[in-house]
Design an enzyme around this catalytic site. Structure first.
Site, PDB file in Angstrom:
ATOM      1  N   TYR A   1      93.448  65.115  63.722  1.00 56.27           N
ATOM      2  CA  TYR A   1      92.629  65.915  64.643  1.00 56.27           C
ATOM      3  C   TYR A   1      92.216  67.237  63.953  1.00 56.27           C
ATOM      4  O   TYR A   1      91.155  67.779  64.180  1.00 56.27           O
ATOM      5  CB  TYR A   1      93.368  66.163  65.963  1.00 56.27           C
ATOM      6  CG  TYR A   1      92.439  66.527  67.104  1.00 56.27           C
ATOM      7  CD1 TYR A   1      91.441  65.630  67.509  1.00 56.27           C
ATOM      8  CD2 TYR A   1      92.537  67.739  67.762  1.00 56.27           C
ATOM      9  CE1 TYR A   1      90.575  65.952  68.549  1.00 56.27           C
ATOM     10  CE2 TYR A   1      91.673  68.064  68.800  1.00 56.27           C
ATOM     11  CZ  TYR A   1      90.699  67.164  69.186  1.00 56.27           C
ATOM     12  OH  TYR A   1      89.849  67.492  70.209  1.00 56.27           O
TER      13      TYR A   1
ATOM     14  N   LYS B   1      89.814  73.475  69.728  1.00 50.70           N
ATOM     15  CA  LYS B   1      90.245  73.288  71.131  1.00 50.70           C
ATOM     16  C   LYS B   1      91.158  74.435  71.578  1.00 50.70           C
ATOM     17  O   LYS B   1      91.126  74.823  72.746  1.00 50.70           O
ATOM     18  CB  LYS B   1      90.948  71.944  71.311  1.00 50.70           C
ATOM     19  CG  LYS B   1      90.019  70.716  71.208  1.00 50.70           C
ATOM     20  CD  LYS B   1      88.901  70.728  72.221  1.00 50.70           C
ATOM     21  CE  LYS B   1      88.232  69.356  72.343  1.00 50.70           C
ATOM     22  NZ  LYS B   1      87.010  69.387  73.177  1.00 50.70           N
TER      23      LYS B   1
END
Ligand code: NAD
Ligand code: 0WE
Length: 265
Positions: free
Chosen positions: A157, A164
């Site tokens: 990720y 995020k």
């Protein structure tokens, strides 16, 4: 009627019938909302127009959030249909594909970092800035979609996790900025779902099955479940909730070690 009766909702991030934005649109429509949709570029235009038909709306407008002019034009076009908007959904994320492979330190670049943060986090503030005067006071709300990779490292990720984390901080600062107008700002942290954004991610299937076997519910979540939670958070039923990140992940975030762990998974 539903708990979003006559609410006007602007939904970004629709790319296919697998999109989380599609789950949100369908749930909100069911609860009585009127929907306007945006599409990123001409490639997605006809797809989004087709999906709009299923929601009984003809309002489909282009907006690439990397461009301030397109955000301004989105607002001006929407103003020709609606004088105001109750709810804005931000369901947009992007990092260059080569950032999402291998170890973070090997993959990260200055350019990839900036792009990921610009498209996946700044764009939420950019929308808030442009639509500030058009969002209904004191009942309006904004919602974004995030992922647990913001607070825990997840294989592959990488820079999206940092973006995020920034997006979730954005939720808190926007909630404060809008608070005196009664406008609420929240995020939903969804479990992994096989959407276009997840397709082609190396090892996604394996990660998905690990996750499904680790949740208290013993399964993953659907776009319908995310859509239902989004509808609640953006409705007057959630009038006391702002600056919140709500997990819609079958309980994954609450688990330390699952009793079902096995090497077979
Ligand atoms: P998706 O591919 O269906 O949607 C991603 C959307 O982002 C697309 O509609 C794309 O057009 C849009 N987008 C990308 N760059 C853009 C730009 N410059 N301007 C305008 N739009 C742009 O995938 P999804 O999984 O539905 O993703 C929606 C949101 O949900 C993302 O923020 C994603 O991080 C988040 N999320 C996804 C998962 C998952 O596992 N699928 C889990 C948690 C959170
Ligand atoms: O937020 C996401 C994905 C966001 C995303 C996806 C892509 C694929 C295509 C951002 N940028 C791009 N760029 C591309 O070129 N998710 C929460 C889904 C996701 O993505 C992962 C995951 C999960 C979960 C990537 C690696 C590991 C896990």
């Amino acid at each position: 009627m539903g708990f979003l009766k006559d609410k006007r909702v602007l939904i970004t991030g629709l790319a296919s019938e697998r999109s989380i934005a599609w789950g949100v649109a369908q749930a909100m429509k069911r609860e009585g909302a009127e929907i306007a949709l945006t599409y990123q570029n001409d490639k997605l235009r006809s797809r989004v127009e087709k999906l709009a038909g299923q929601l009984d709306t003809t309002i489909t407008l282009p907006c690439d959030v990397s461009n301030d002019r397109e955000i301004l034009e989105l607002k001006n076009s929407l103003l020709s249909h609606w004088s105001n908007v109750d709810i804005i959904i931000h369901a947009i994320a992007y990092a260059p594909r080569n950032e999402l492979n291998g170890l973070y330190l090997d993959a990260v670049t200055r350019e990839g970092f900036l792009t990921a943060h610009e498209i996946s986090s700044y764009s939420f503030a950019a929308l808030a800035k442009e639509f500030r005067d058009m969002i209904c006071k004191p009942h309006g709300s904004m919602l974004t979609l995030t992922y647990i990779g913001s607070i825990r490292s997840m294989p592959g990720y990488n820079v999206m996790g940092l973006a995020k984390a920034s997006l979730e901080a954005n939720v808190r600062y926007l909630a404060q900025s809008f608070g005196s107008d009664g406008i609420r700002v929240n995020g939903i942290s969804a479990g992994p779902i096989k959407t276009l954004a997840a397709s082609g991610i190396r090892g996604f299937k394996k990660m998905m099955s690990f996750y499904e076997n680790s949740t208290p519910l013993g399964r993953g979540v659907t776009i319908e479940e995310v859509g239902n939670a989004a509808s609640f958070l953006c409705s007057d039923l959630a009038s006391g909730i702002t600056g919140e990140i709500m997990y819609v992940d079958a309980g994954f975030h609450s688990v330390g070690i699952s009793p079902y762990y096995s090497n077979e998974n």
